[in-house]
Design a protein around this motif. Structure first.
Motif, short mmCIF file in Angstrom:
data_model
loop_
_atom_site.label_atom_id
_atom_site.label_comp_id
_atom_site.label_asym_id
_atom_site.label_seq_id
_atom_site.Cartn_x
_atom_site.Cartn_y
_atom_site.Cartn_z
N LEU A 182 2.81 12.09 3.32
CA LEU A 182 3.93 12.09 3.94
C LEU A 182 4.07 11.44 5.39
O LEU A 182 4.40 12.56 5.99
N THR A 183 4.33 10.47 6.04
CA THR A 183 4.26 10.35 7.64
C THR A 183 4.78 9.16 7.89
O THR A 183 4.83 7.52 7.28
N ASP A 184 5.41 10.06 8.60
CA ASP A 184 6.66 8.46 9.83
C ASP A 184 7.32 8.08 8.75
O ASP A 184 7.71 6.29 8.89
N GLY A 185 7.69 8.23 7.31
CA GLY A 185 9.44 7.79 6.53
C GLY A 185 7.76 7.32 5.37
O GLY A 185 8.36 6.06 4.07
N LYS A 186 6.49 6.98 5.44
CA LYS A 186 5.91 5.85 4.53
C LYS A 186 5.20 6.96 3.84
O LYS A 186 5.12 8.62 4.58
N LYS A 187 4.80 6.77 2.28
CA LYS A 187 4.86 7.35 1.26
C LYS A 187 2.74 6.59 0.81
O LYS A 187 2.93 5.77 1.00
N GLU A 188 2.36 7.46 1.33
CA GLU A 188 0.56 7.53 0.52
C GLU A 188 0.62 8.07 -0.91
O GLU A 188 0.47 9.13 -0.32
N LEU A 189 -0.02 7.54 -1.64
CA LEU A 189 -1.21 8.17 -3.30
C LEU A 189 -2.29 7.82 -3.23
O LEU A 189 -2.85 6.77 -3.65
N TYR A 190 -3.43 9.34 -3.53
CA TYR A 190 -4.68 8.77 -3.33
C TYR A 190 -4.65 9.83 -4.71
O TYR A 190 -4.32 10.89 -5.14
N ASP A 191 -5.83 8.61 -5.37
CA ASP A 191 -6.80 9.43 -6.45
C ASP A 191 -8.12 10.33 -5.49
O ASP A 191 -9.53 8.96 -5.75
N LEU A 192 -8.07 11.40 -6.06
CA LEU A 192 -9.22 11.40 -5.26
C LEU A 192 -10.65 11.51 -5.98
O LEU A 192 -11.80 11.44 -4.83
N ALA A 193 -9.87 11.90 -7.17
CA ALA A 193 -11.46 11.72 -7.55
C ALA A 193 -12.08 10.26 -8.62
O ALA A 193 -13.36 10.26 -7.95
N ALA A 194 -11.22 9.27 -8.23
CA ALA A 194 -11.61 7.63 -8.14
C ALA A 194 -11.92 6.85 -6.58
O ALA A 194 -12.80 6.68 -6.15
N ASP A 195 -11.19 7.84 -6.24
CA ASP A 195 -11.41 7.24 -4.25
C ASP A 195 -11.34 8.67 -3.11
O ASP A 195 -10.40 8.90 -2.67
N PRO A 196 -12.04 9.03 -3.19
CA PRO A 196 -12.51 10.30 -2.43
C PRO A 196 -12.48 10.30 -1.01
O PRO A 196 -12.09 10.65 -0.04
N LYS A 197 -12.89 8.78 -0.20
CA LYS A 197 -12.57 8.76 1.05
C LYS A 197 -11.26 7.88 1.24
O LYS A 197 -10.40 7.52 2.33
N GLU A 198 -10.23 7.92 0.26
CA GLU A 198 -8.43 7.71 0.33
C GLU A 198 -8.09 6.46 1.13
O GLU A 198 -8.23 6.29 1.75
N GLN A 199 -8.57 5.66 0.67
CA GLN A 199 -8.79 3.82 1.34
C GLN A 199 -8.19 3.11 -0.19
O GLN A 199 -7.22 1.85 0.84
N LYS A 200 -7.29 3.86 -1.09
CA LYS A 200 -6.80 2.76 -1.08
C LYS A 200 -5.44 3.58 -2.19
O LYS A 200 -5.40 4.41 -3.20
N ASP A 201 -4.82 2.95 -1.41
CA ASP A 201 -2.67 3.40 -2.06
C ASP A 201 -2.19 3.02 -2.76
O ASP A 201 -2.19 2.03 -3.39
N LEU A 202 -1.73 4.16 -3.60
CA LEU A 202 -1.36 3.82 -5.13
C LEU A 202 -0.23 4.54 -5.43
O LEU A 202 0.60 4.24 -6.41
N SER A 203 0.87 4.74 -4.64
CA SER A 203 1.91 4.68 -4.38
C SER A 203 2.82 3.59 -4.89
O SER A 203 3.80 4.34 -5.70
N ALA A 204 2.48 2.96 -4.80
CA ALA A 204 3.65 1.71 -5.55
C ALA A 204 2.62 1.14 -7.84
O ALA A 204 3.97 1.06 -7.97
N ALA A 205 1.52 1.30 -7.40
CA ALA A 205 1.14 1.32 -9.11
C ALA A 205 1.28 2.40 -9.95
O ALA A 205 0.89 2.82 -10.71
N LYS A 206 1.41 3.99 -9.06
CA LYS A 206 1.63 4.92 -9.81
C LYS A 206 2.77 5.81 -9.43
O LYS A 206 3.26 6.91 -8.81
N PRO A 207 3.66 4.71 -9.49
CA PRO A 207 5.54 5.82 -9.38
C PRO A 207 5.75 7.15 -10.12
O PRO A 207 6.48 7.92 -9.30
N ASP A 208 5.44 6.99 -11.27
CA ASP A 208 5.71 8.27 -11.86
C ASP A 208 5.04 9.45 -10.28
O ASP A 208 5.22 10.35 -10.68
N MET A 209 4.12 9.13 -10.56
CA MET A 209 2.87 10.62 -10.44
C MET A 209 3.92 10.55 -8.66
O MET A 209 3.70 12.22 -8.26
N LEU A 210 4.07 9.37 -7.49
CA LEU A 210 4.45 10.10 -6.92
C LEU A 210 5.78 10.35 -7.00
O LEU A 210 5.82 11.70 -6.15
#
Length: 214
Positions: free
Chosen positions: A125-153
């Motif tokens: 949660l940064t400056d009003g922005k929400k980001e969600l990452y899957d560290l198992a599939a994306d350990p370098k945190e390059q793909k924000d999944l906040s829109a694709a995974k609303p339930d997990m968010l």
């Protein structure tokens, strides 16, 4: 002195360091809440504890209760961390994953930025922005999944909210603003970039936004 096997030794770091992972070195506090900024070493050597590698998340606030527990002293009920002694004595066996919390300041606004990590998921949660990452599939945190995974968010956000609400609250009082204290100490340690105008302009920006009101 016969101390070889008696001391309790604990080695940790206060922060990681960004090294151009996101195209910059000093555009955040050591890498912000991304893993390059918060993944730090924690090495504990204690008498009678076998050598092992613990595969569980920990927080820097776990250090105090861990030391007290290893020294057989009581841990205050108000401690925000937990003792890692059971994990050390289990020989590094994985423990149930728990939510770990991280926080820093935005270089743009000076406001807190918060993160929650419960492997494999990580919420920022940064400056009003929400980001969600899957560290198992994306350990370098390059793909924000906040829109694709609303339930997990939503689920991780609710758990983070409960965690924050459970934090001890300090009593009201006249406290000196920590920014000036921290900035001065950091400059004394050689953090030359603490003199950058954007840091000094936080309060000015707030006043301007409030129409000049203090």
């Amino acid at each position: 002195l016969g101390l070889k096997d008696r001391p309790l030794v604990l080695f940790a770091a206060s922060a990681g360091e960004a090294l151009m992972e996101r195209g910059t070195i000093i555009n955040s506090f050591h890498g912000g809440l991304f893993d390059e900024g918060i993944h730090v070493p924690l090495i504990v050597r204690a008498p009678g504890v076998p050598a092992s590698r613990v595969k569980a998340a920990a927080q820097l606030v776990d250090i105090m209760p861990t030391v007290l527990d290893l020294l057989r002293l009581s841990v205050p009920e108000t401690s925000q961390g937990i003792s890692l002694k059971p994990l050390l004595e289990q020989g590094g066996k994985p423990a149930r994953e728990r939510l770990v919390y991280s926080q820093t300041l935005s270089l743009d606004t000076g406001e807190p930025c918060m993160g929650a990590r419960k492997y494999p998921w990580k919420l920022l949660l940064t400056d009003g922005k929400k980001e969600l990452y899957d560290l198992a599939a994306d350990p370098k945190e390059q793909k924000d999944l906040s829109a694709a995974k609303p339930d997990m968010l939503k689920a991780l956000g609710a758990e983070l909210d409960r965690f924050i609400r459970a934090m001890p609250r300090r009593k009201a009082g006249n406290y000196q603003k920590p920014l000036a204290i921290v900035s001065e100490r950091m400059k004394q340690l050689g953090y030359w970039w603490m003199d950058r105008p954007r840091i000094d302009s936080w309060e000015e920006r707030r006043r301007n936004k409030a129409g000049g009101r203090q």
